[in-house]
Every structure is written in C-alpha cells, then in structure tokens.
Design a protein around this motif. Structure first.
Motif, PDB file in Angstrom:
ATOM      1  N   GLY A  61       0.768  -1.231   0.000  1.00  7.32           N
ATOM      2  CA  GLY A  61       0.000   0.000   0.000  1.00  7.32           C
ATOM      3  C   GLY A  61       0.800   1.282   0.000  1.00  7.32           C
ATOM      4  N   GLN A  62       2.084   1.213  -0.296  1.00  6.80           N
ATOM      5  CA  GLN A  62       2.919   2.408  -0.354  1.00  6.80           C
ATOM      6  C   GLN A  62       2.729   3.097  -1.706  1.00  6.80           C
ATOM      7  OE1 GLN A  62       4.361   2.889   2.478  1.00  6.80           O
ATOM      8  NE2 GLN A  62       5.623   4.678   2.095  1.00  6.80           N
ATOM      9  N   LEU A  63       2.621   4.416  -1.713  1.00  4.99           N
ATOM     10  CA  LEU A  63       2.563   5.216  -2.934  1.00  4.99           C
ATOM     11  C   LEU A  63       3.872   5.977  -3.058  1.00  4.99           C
ATOM     12  CD1 LEU A  63       1.059   6.503  -5.367  1.00  4.99           C
ATOM     13  CD2 LEU A  63       0.277   8.274  -3.771  1.00  4.99           C
ATOM     14  N   ILE A  64       4.534   5.792  -4.192  1.00  4.53           N
ATOM     15  CA  ILE A  64       5.828   6.432  -4.448  1.00  4.53           C
ATOM     16  C   ILE A  64       5.687   7.186  -5.767  1.00  4.53           C
ATOM     17  CG2 ILE A  64       8.297   6.041  -4.797  1.00  4.53           C
ATOM     18  CD1 ILE A  64       7.770   3.254  -3.370  1.00  4.53           C
ATOM     19  N   VAL A  65       6.039   8.476  -5.773  1.00  4.23           N
ATOM     20  CA  VAL A  65       5.890   9.308  -6.967  1.00  4.23           C
ATOM     21  C   VAL A  65       7.240   9.927  -7.322  1.00  4.23           C
ATOM     22  CG1 VAL A  65       4.683  11.261  -8.022  1.00  4.23           C
ATOM     23  CG2 VAL A  65       3.507   9.835  -6.324  1.00  4.23           C
ATOM     24  N   TYR A  66       7.598   9.819  -8.617  1.00  5.41           N
ATOM     25  CA  TYR A  66       8.832  10.414  -9.137  1.00  5.41           C
ATOM     26  C   TYR A  66       8.514  11.395 -10.253  1.00  5.41           C
ATOM     27  CZ  TYR A  66      11.667   6.736  -6.940  1.00  5.41           C
ATOM     28  OH  TYR A  66      12.279   5.902  -6.044  1.00  5.41           O
ATOM     29  N   GLU A  67       9.319  12.452 -10.362  1.00  2.00           N
ATOM     30  CA  GLU A  67       9.336  13.308 -11.540  1.00  2.00           C
ATOM     31  C   GLU A  67      10.318  12.628 -12.482  1.00  2.00           C
ATOM     32  OE1 GLU A  67      10.428  16.105 -14.431  1.00  2.00           O
ATOM     33  OE2 GLU A  67      11.863  15.451 -12.931  1.00  2.00           O
ATOM     34  N   VAL A  68       9.919  12.398 -13.748  1.00  3.70           N
ATOM     35  CA  VAL A  68      10.716  11.513 -14.601  1.00  3.70           C
ATOM     36  C   VAL A  68      11.956  12.151 -15.211  1.00  3.70           C
ATOM     37  CG1 VAL A  68       8.834   9.916 -15.115  1.00  3.70           C
ATOM     38  CG2 VAL A  68       9.193  11.889 -16.595  1.00  3.70           C
ATOM     39  N   GLN A  69      11.909  13.448 -15.562  1.00  6.21           N
ATOM     40  CA  GLN A  69      13.078  14.028 -16.210  1.00  6.21           C
ATOM     41  C   GLN A  69      14.291  14.062 -15.278  1.00  6.21           C
ATOM     42  OE1 GLN A  69      14.046  17.450 -19.281  1.00  6.21           O
ATOM     43  NE2 GLN A  69      13.191  18.295 -17.419  1.00  6.21           N
ATOM     44  N   SER A  70      14.060  14.364 -14.016  1.00  7.64           N
ATOM     45  CA  SER A  70      15.170  14.439 -13.064  1.00  7.64           C
ATOM     46  C   SER A  70      15.360  13.144 -12.277  1.00  7.64           C
ATOM     47  CB  SER A  70      14.938  15.588 -12.076  1.00  7.64           C
ATOM     48  OG  SER A  70      13.790  15.315 -11.276  1.00  7.64           O
ATOM     49  N   GLY A  71      14.311  12.315 -12.230  1.00  2.00           N
ATOM     50  CA  GLY A  71      14.360  11.121 -11.391  1.00  2.00           C
ATOM     51  C   GLY A  71      14.198  11.459  -9.916  1.00  2.00           C
ATOM     52  N   THR A  72      13.623  12.620  -9.615  1.00  2.00           N
ATOM     53  CA  THR A  72      13.475  13.068  -8.234  1.00  2.00           C
ATOM     54  C   THR A  72      12.287  12.406  -7.553  1.00  2.00           C
ATOM     55  OG1 THR A  72      14.443  15.215  -8.777  1.00  2.00           O
ATOM     56  CG2 THR A  72      13.124  15.102  -6.765  1.00  2.00           C
ATOM     57  N   LEU A  73      12.516  11.877  -6.363  1.00  6.65           N
ATOM     58  CA  LEU A  73      11.452  11.320  -5.538  1.00  6.65           C
ATOM     59  C   LEU A  73      10.632  12.472  -4.973  1.00  6.65           C
ATOM     60  CD1 LEU A  73      10.121   8.900  -4.026  1.00  6.65           C
ATOM     61  CD2 LEU A  73      11.811   9.281  -2.220  1.00  6.65           C
ATOM     62  N   LEU A  74       9.323  12.505  -5.274  1.00  4.54           N
ATOM     63  CA  LEU A  74       8.449  13.576  -4.813  1.00  4.54           C
ATOM     64  C   LEU A  74       7.608  13.173  -3.611  1.00  4.54           C
ATOM     65  CD1 LEU A  74       7.121  14.830  -8.277  1.00  4.54           C
ATOM     66  CD2 LEU A  74       9.000  15.786  -6.917  1.00  4.54           C
ATOM     67  N   ILE A  75       7.091  11.940  -3.637  1.00  4.09           N
ATOM     68  CA  ILE A  75       6.198  11.475  -2.576  1.00  4.09           C
ATOM     69  C   ILE A  75       6.541  10.039  -2.223  1.00  4.09           C
ATOM     70  CG2 ILE A  75       3.790  10.916  -1.980  1.00  4.09           C
ATOM     71  CD1 ILE A  75       2.941  13.130  -3.948  1.00  4.09           C
ATOM     72  N   ASN A  76       6.543   9.748  -0.925  1.00  5.04           N
ATOM     73  CA  ASN A  76       6.674   8.380  -0.429  1.00  5.04           C
ATOM     74  C   ASN A  76       5.767   8.306   0.797  1.00  5.04           C
ATOM     75  OD1 ASN A  76       7.419   5.806   0.299  1.00  5.04           O
ATOM     76  ND2 ASN A  76       9.377   6.426   1.179  1.00  5.04           N
TER      77      ASN A  76
END
Length: 198
Positions: free
Chosen positions: A151-166
């Motif tokens: 049930g973990q939600l992990i969000v990345y911005e793709v151009q930079s590969g930056t982790l936005l949400i965990n």
C-alpha cells in the motif's frame, strides 16, 4: 497464452498476433501490458513465485525492429510521454523498477541515439518483503506513480528522477489502479472497495 495479440474493437476485426512471449516468462501471471504513445514499444510484465519470493519478469518489444529485449527482473514498468529539456518535441520515456542488487527506479529515453538518450536512476524506497505492484504514467505532469503490495505510494518526476512522494496510500491491498488521463494523477481501489485519487 504464448503470444501477445492486439484486437481492434472497431467493426469485425480479428485479433492480430504481435509478438511471442519470452519462454522464461510463460508461467508468469501477467499484471501489466502497455504500449508507448507512438505504438513503437510494447511491454508485458508479470510475476512468478520462486524461492519463497514474488519475482518480476518484464519483456520489452520493439515494433519497428520486431524484436524483444532480454527479459528483465522488473515488477513494474510504463511509458511516459514528457517534455525533456533540449528536445523540440515530447519524448517517449521507458520507466521501470529493479529490486536487485538494491531497489532502483530507472528512466530511459527511447527513439534517440543511445549516447544522447536521457537516463536516470534513483533509489526506490522499499520495505523488506514489499514490491511494486503497478506503475502508472502521468503525461500531464511528467510523473510516475508506483504502488506497492503493502500500500505504499511512491511518486517520481521523470526528467530528473526526483522522488516527490513516499507515503502510505492504504493499509489494505490495492487491487486496481489507473492513470487519470487528461486531468493527471492516479485512481486506486483497495480490497475493501475504497476509491482514492492522488
């Protein structure tokens, strides 16, 4: 099934065989099938039990080359259409996870010379015993949503590969998810029937 088929819902079209599934992935439970926006790349992802663990298997197929890449040990993958700095048009980005030797989120640009392609790799926060169940693209915002078994939600911005949400999205198993198309974001349904939009 030993092959992938595409079937148009228009008229009386019949299924068309597209590619043969890789032999080592034939016993996998298919949990993901996607096409890139331009239709030039396809992926078929599945899971298998081995050594008391759920292992991912991913087959990526080039329609132009009529060939598959070697099967990858990946649980989740998708294609994202996003603007990459320095490119006149939006790019096709192939995003995927790898759990060994350490959990990673990967981005590779498709359709450009290899030495010019955008490539990113970032750590993937993963608890022991957890694994990605799905990955959904957000073409509007250039992001990827990853949902895990726990049930973990992990969000990345793709151009930079930056982790936005965990964050914890659900205390229950998320049984279905889908990208929200034009509005962006992700909709999920857990086994209790609870619907969430992120």
């Amino acid at each position: 099934p030993t092959h992938s088929y595409h079937w148009s819902l228009d008229g009386t079209a019949q299924p068309v065989q597209v590619f043969a599934r890789a032999e080592q992935a034939l016993n996998a439970q298919i949990i993901n099938y996607r096409s890139s926006a331009d239709g030039k790349w396809l992926l078929c992802g599945g899971i298998v039990m081995a050594n008391n663990a759920v292992n991912g298997l991913l087959q990526v197929y080039s329609v132009d080359l009529k060939a598959s890449q070697p099967v990858m040990p990946s649980h989740a993958a998708c294609f994202v259409t996003a603007q990459v700095d320095g490119r006149p048009n939006k790019s096709n980005l192939f995003c995927f996870t790898l759990l060994t030797p350490a959990p990673k989120f990967n981005v590779m640009e498709l359709g450009v010379p290899r030495d010019q392609a955008l490539k990113r790799q970032a750590d993937l926060p993963m608890q022991p015993g957890d694994f990605p169940m799905s990955m959904a693209p957000d073409d509007k915002w250039g992001m990827v949503y990853i949902l895990t078994k726990m049930g973990q939600l992990i969000v990345y911005e793709v151009q930079s590969g930056t982790l936005l949400i965990n964050m914890k999205a659900s205390d229950n198993f998320v049984s279905a998810s889908s990208e929200c198309g034009e509005s962006g974001g992700l909709v999920t349904v857990d086994i209790t029937g609870r619907v969430c939009k992120f």
